[in-house]
Enzyme design. Structure first.
Site, PDB file in Angstrom:
ATOM      1  N   SER A   1       6.417   9.232  25.899  1.00  0.00           N
ATOM      2  CA  SER A   1       6.257   7.695  26.000  1.00  0.00           C
ATOM      3  C   SER A   1       4.441   8.089  25.944  1.00  0.00           C
ATOM      4  CB  SER A   1       6.544   8.132  28.386  1.00  0.00           C
ATOM      5  OG  SER A   1       6.117   9.429  28.206  1.00  0.00           O
TER       6      SER A   1
ATOM      7  N   GLU B   1       0.589   6.014  27.524  1.00  0.00           N
ATOM      8  CA  GLU B   1      -0.516   5.752  28.709  1.00  0.00           C
ATOM      9  C   GLU B   1      -1.039   5.062  28.415  1.00  0.00           C
ATOM     10  OE1 GLU B   1      -1.255   8.663  31.071  1.00  0.00           O
ATOM     11  OE2 GLU B   1      -3.251   8.697  31.434  1.00  0.00           O
TER      12      GLU B   1
ATOM     13  N   ASP C   1     -10.201  12.069  40.512  1.00  0.00           N
ATOM     14  CA  ASP C   1     -11.496  12.558  40.748  1.00  0.00           C
ATOM     15  C   ASP C   1     -11.906  10.460  41.793  1.00  0.00           C
ATOM     16  OD1 ASP C   1     -11.039  15.097  39.583  1.00  0.00           O
ATOM     17  OD2 ASP C   1     -10.197  13.676  38.039  1.00  0.00           O
TER      18      ASP C   1
ATOM     19  N   PHE D   1     -15.043  13.878  27.098  1.00  0.00           N
ATOM     20  CA  PHE D   1     -14.027  13.896  27.922  1.00  0.00           C
ATOM     21  C   PHE D   1     -13.202  15.704  28.650  1.00  0.00           C
ATOM     22  CE2 PHE D   1      -9.189  12.016  29.017  1.00  0.00           C
ATOM     23  CZ  PHE D   1     -10.051  10.570  29.654  1.00  0.00           C
TER      24      PHE D   1
ATOM     25  N   HIS E   1       3.878  12.962  25.800  1.00  0.00           N
ATOM     26  CA  HIS E   1       3.843  11.639  26.590  1.00  0.00           C
ATOM     27  C   HIS E   1       2.092  11.795  25.390  1.00  0.00           C
ATOM     28  CE1 HIS E   1       2.350   8.935  30.329  1.00  0.00           C
ATOM     29  NE2 HIS E   1       1.081   9.509  30.048  1.00  0.00           N
TER      30      HIS E   1
HETATM   31  C1  LIG Z   1      -0.933  13.639  33.364  1.00  0.00           C
HETATM   32  C2  LIG Z   1      -2.382  12.503  34.172  1.00  0.00           C
HETATM   33  C3  LIG Z   1      -2.482  11.447  33.988  1.00  0.00           C
HETATM   34  C4  LIG Z   1      -3.191  10.953  35.195  1.00  0.00           C
HETATM   35  N1  LIG Z   1      -3.695  10.102  35.241  1.00  0.00           N
HETATM   36  C5  LIG Z   1      -4.476   9.765  36.376  1.00  0.00           C
HETATM   37  C6  LIG Z   1      -4.650   8.384  36.590  1.00  0.00           C
HETATM   38  O1  LIG Z   1      -3.834   7.314  37.004  1.00  0.00           O
HETATM   39  N2  LIG Z   1      -6.289   7.904  38.155  1.00  0.00           N
HETATM   40  C7  LIG Z   1      -6.755   9.189  37.694  1.00  0.00           C
HETATM   41  O2  LIG Z   1      -7.835   8.458  38.936  1.00  0.00           O
HETATM   42  N3  LIG Z   1      -7.092  10.116  37.677  1.00  0.00           N
HETATM   43  C8  LIG Z   1      -6.010   9.961  37.104  1.00  0.00           C
HETATM   44  N4  LIG Z   1      -5.707  11.765  36.210  1.00  0.00           N
HETATM   45  C9  LIG Z   1      -6.318  12.986  36.415  1.00  0.00           C
HETATM   46  C10 LIG Z   1      -5.759  13.726  37.587  1.00  0.00           C
HETATM   47  O3  LIG Z   1      -6.370  12.386  38.697  1.00  0.00           O
HETATM   48  C11 LIG Z   1      -7.595  14.593  37.620  1.00  0.00           C
HETATM   49  O4  LIG Z   1      -7.360  16.007  36.919  1.00  0.00           O
HETATM   50  C12 LIG Z   1      -7.697  15.073  39.179  1.00  0.00           C
HETATM   51  O5  LIG Z   1      -8.885  16.060  39.067  1.00  0.00           O
HETATM   52  C13 LIG Z   1      -6.690  16.075  40.009  1.00  0.00           C
HETATM   53  O6  LIG Z   1      -5.257  15.741  40.054  1.00  0.00           O
HETATM   54  P1  LIG Z   1      -4.468  16.596  40.529  1.00  0.00           P
HETATM   55  O7  LIG Z   1      -3.030  15.458  40.653  1.00  0.00           O
HETATM   56  O8  LIG Z   1      -3.775  16.773  38.845  1.00  0.00           O
HETATM   57  O9  LIG Z   1      -4.316  16.978  41.666  1.00  0.00           O
HETATM   58  P2  LIG Z   1      -4.282  18.200  42.482  1.00  0.00           P
HETATM   59  O10 LIG Z   1      -2.588  18.434  42.381  1.00  0.00           O
HETATM   60  O11 LIG Z   1      -4.582  17.631  44.153  1.00  0.00           O
HETATM   61  O12 LIG Z   1      -5.052  19.361  42.207  1.00  0.00           O
HETATM   62  C14 LIG Z   1      -6.219  19.294  42.203  1.00  0.00           C
HETATM   63  C15 LIG Z   1      -7.508  20.416  42.532  1.00  0.00           C
HETATM   64  O13 LIG Z   1      -6.975  20.761  43.977  1.00  0.00           O
HETATM   65  C16 LIG Z   1      -6.437  22.181  43.775  1.00  0.00           C
HETATM   66  N5  LIG Z   1      -5.448  22.285  44.925  1.00  0.00           N
HETATM   67  C17 LIG Z   1      -4.252  21.160  44.859  1.00  0.00           C
HETATM   68  N6  LIG Z   1      -3.457  21.755  46.130  1.00  0.00           N
HETATM   69  C18 LIG Z   1      -4.317  22.580  46.871  1.00  0.00           C
HETATM   70  C19 LIG Z   1      -4.191  23.138  48.616  1.00  0.00           C
HETATM   71  N7  LIG Z   1      -3.627  22.942  48.842  1.00  0.00           N
HETATM   72  N8  LIG Z   1      -5.348  24.074  49.088  1.00  0.00           N
HETATM   73  C20 LIG Z   1      -6.621  24.603  47.796  1.00  0.00           C
HETATM   74  N9  LIG Z   1      -6.267  23.509  46.534  1.00  0.00           N
HETATM   75  C21 LIG Z   1      -5.803  22.683  46.117  1.00  0.00           C
HETATM   76  C22 LIG Z   1      -5.550  22.488  42.947  1.00  0.00           C
HETATM   77  O14 LIG Z   1      -5.354  23.712  42.521  1.00  0.00           O
HETATM   78  C23 LIG Z   1      -7.091  22.033  41.965  1.00  0.00           C
HETATM   79  O15 LIG Z   1      -7.734  22.518  40.937  1.00  0.00           O
HETATM   80  C24 LIG Z   1      -4.430  11.803  34.985  1.00  0.00           C
HETATM   81  C25 LIG Z   1      -4.241  13.684  34.853  1.00  0.00           C
HETATM   82  C26 LIG Z   1      -3.271  13.738  34.657  1.00  0.00           C
HETATM   83  C27 LIG Z   1      -2.602  15.074  34.332  1.00  0.00           C
END
Ligand SMILES: Cc1cc2nc3c(=O)[nH]c(=O)nc-3n(C[C@H](O)[C@H](O)[C@H](O)COP(=O)(O)OP(=O)(O)OC[C@H]3O[C@@H](n4cnc5c(N)ncnc54)[C@H](O)[C@@H]3O)c2cc1C
Length: 284
Positions: free
Chosen positions: A15, A17, A108, A215, A265
């Site tokens: 895939s 992106e 973020d 990055f 991906h």
């Molecule tokens: C495949 C992919 C696609 C992406 N696409 C986008 C996009 O479209 N737009 C965008 O803005 N960003 C995108 N990102 C970046 C992503 O949003 C960032 O990496 C962000 O900092 C973390 O998102 P996450 O969903 O992994 O967060 P989470 O899974 O919520 O984790 C974030 C942090 O919080 C911690 N954490 C999670 N749950 C808890 C809890 N209950 N208590 C304490 N700590 C916790 C985790 O260990 C981690 O350090 C993408 C990243 C990837 C890998």
């Protein structure tokens, strides 16, 4: 349940992106990029979503265009800075357009933004999506083989990844990495915890040395020293950077495929050439 036309099937997933273009010129360029990559018959294309909903319309518009071109499309959705109500609207909009595959993220916050919104973590977003829409969506979440930069510890990050899966994620896509051992170590650690969802490897083609370094610093992906030093040695010679990058990333992908990765991906940065060359070299 999701239909097979919109959701990845069980073969290996390839895939790619994109981010939503900001100008008409960008949109035209992206159409050409997609036309080139569509020839590779990807399982799906995904489109990123700006934290706080900043690219919401652009994400949807791009996803709909992709679908009209005959490729399954998955919008990303991020929760940071968003309210329950705004995310409910986004889900309804995606649903009414027949979209059945999401990449669900925390996102973020842009620097200077203070309002974190109603959700703190992606696991809460996944839980919300399942509660609101049941099994309508196939949900991908992010995974971090080298661990998320804000994680308190590697074990904590794994536990948080597990939380997302338990909340209802169907599969995961990793942050990019250049060290396959980190990926396999992460997969093994997940297996040991009983996490069995497919963890697709995120792949970053190397377009520019300085862009990659910047990055990688932000997202916590490590550039191995030998790759960094080699890239530095090319200076402004972008042709050599690309040639070396193609060799490194193609080798990484070939090794991952040989060792049984469920899919790759590609982070295209809205450019077709490198992704397409790697794809061809791998004979996908
Ligand atoms: C495949 C992919 C696609 C992406 N696409 C986008 C996009 O479209 N737009 C965008 O803005 N960003 C995108 N990102 C970046 C992503 O949003 C960032 O990496 C962000 O900092 C973390 O998102 P996450 O969903 O992994 O967060 P989470 O899974 O919520 O984790 C974030 C942090 O919080 C911690 N954490 C999670 N749950 C808890 C809890 N209950 N208590 C304490 N700590 C916790 C985790 O260990 C981690 O350090 C993408 C990243 C990837 C890998």
């Amino acid at each position: 349940m999701p239909t097979s036309s919109t959701v990845p099937d069980n073969r290996k997933l390839y895939s790619a992106e994109f981010y939503p273009p900001r100008t008409p010129e960008g949109a035209a360029k992206l159409r050409a990029v997609r036309a080139q990559l569509a020839q590779l018959k990807p399982a799906f294309f995904s489109v990123t979503f700006g934290a706080g909903g900043s690219t919401r319309e652009g994400t949807l518009a791009t996803v709909l265009e992709i679908r009209d071109e005959g490729i399954p499309a998955a919008p990303h959705i991020s929760c940071v800075g968003g309210s329950r109500e705004s995310l409910r609207d986004v889900l309804a909009q995606y649903r009414s357009n027949g979209i059945r595959h999401l990449v669900a993220l925390r996102g973020d916050l842009p620097s200077g933004s203070a309002d974190a919104g109603d959700f703190r973590y992606a696991s809460e977003l996944v839980e919300f999506i399942r509660k609101e829409t049941g099994d309508w969506f196939h949900i991908d979440v992010a995974a971090y083989p080298e661990y998320h930069p804000q994680a308190r510890s590697s074990e904590d990050d794994l536990a948080n990844f597990e939380r997302k899966v338990k909340a209802g994620a169907d599969s995961a896509i990793t942050q990019y990495f250049f060290n396959a051992d980190a990926y396999w170590h992460f997969v093994d650690a997940c297996t040991a915890r009983g996490i069995t969802v497919p963890i697709v490897a995120g792949i970053m083609p190397i377009l520019s040395a300085s862009g990659l370094a910047r990055f990688s610093d932000n997202c916590g992906a490590e550039i191995p020293r030998w790759i960094r030093r080699k890239l530095e040695s090319f200076g402004d010679d972008s042709a050599s950077v690309r040639a070396f990058g193609l060799d490194v990333v193609t080798d990484l992908c070939a090794g991952l495929i040989e060792d049984g990765v469920p899919g790759l991906h590609f982070y295209t940065l809205n450019s077709a050439a490198l992704t397409s060359t790697i794809w061809h070299r791998l004979g996908l």
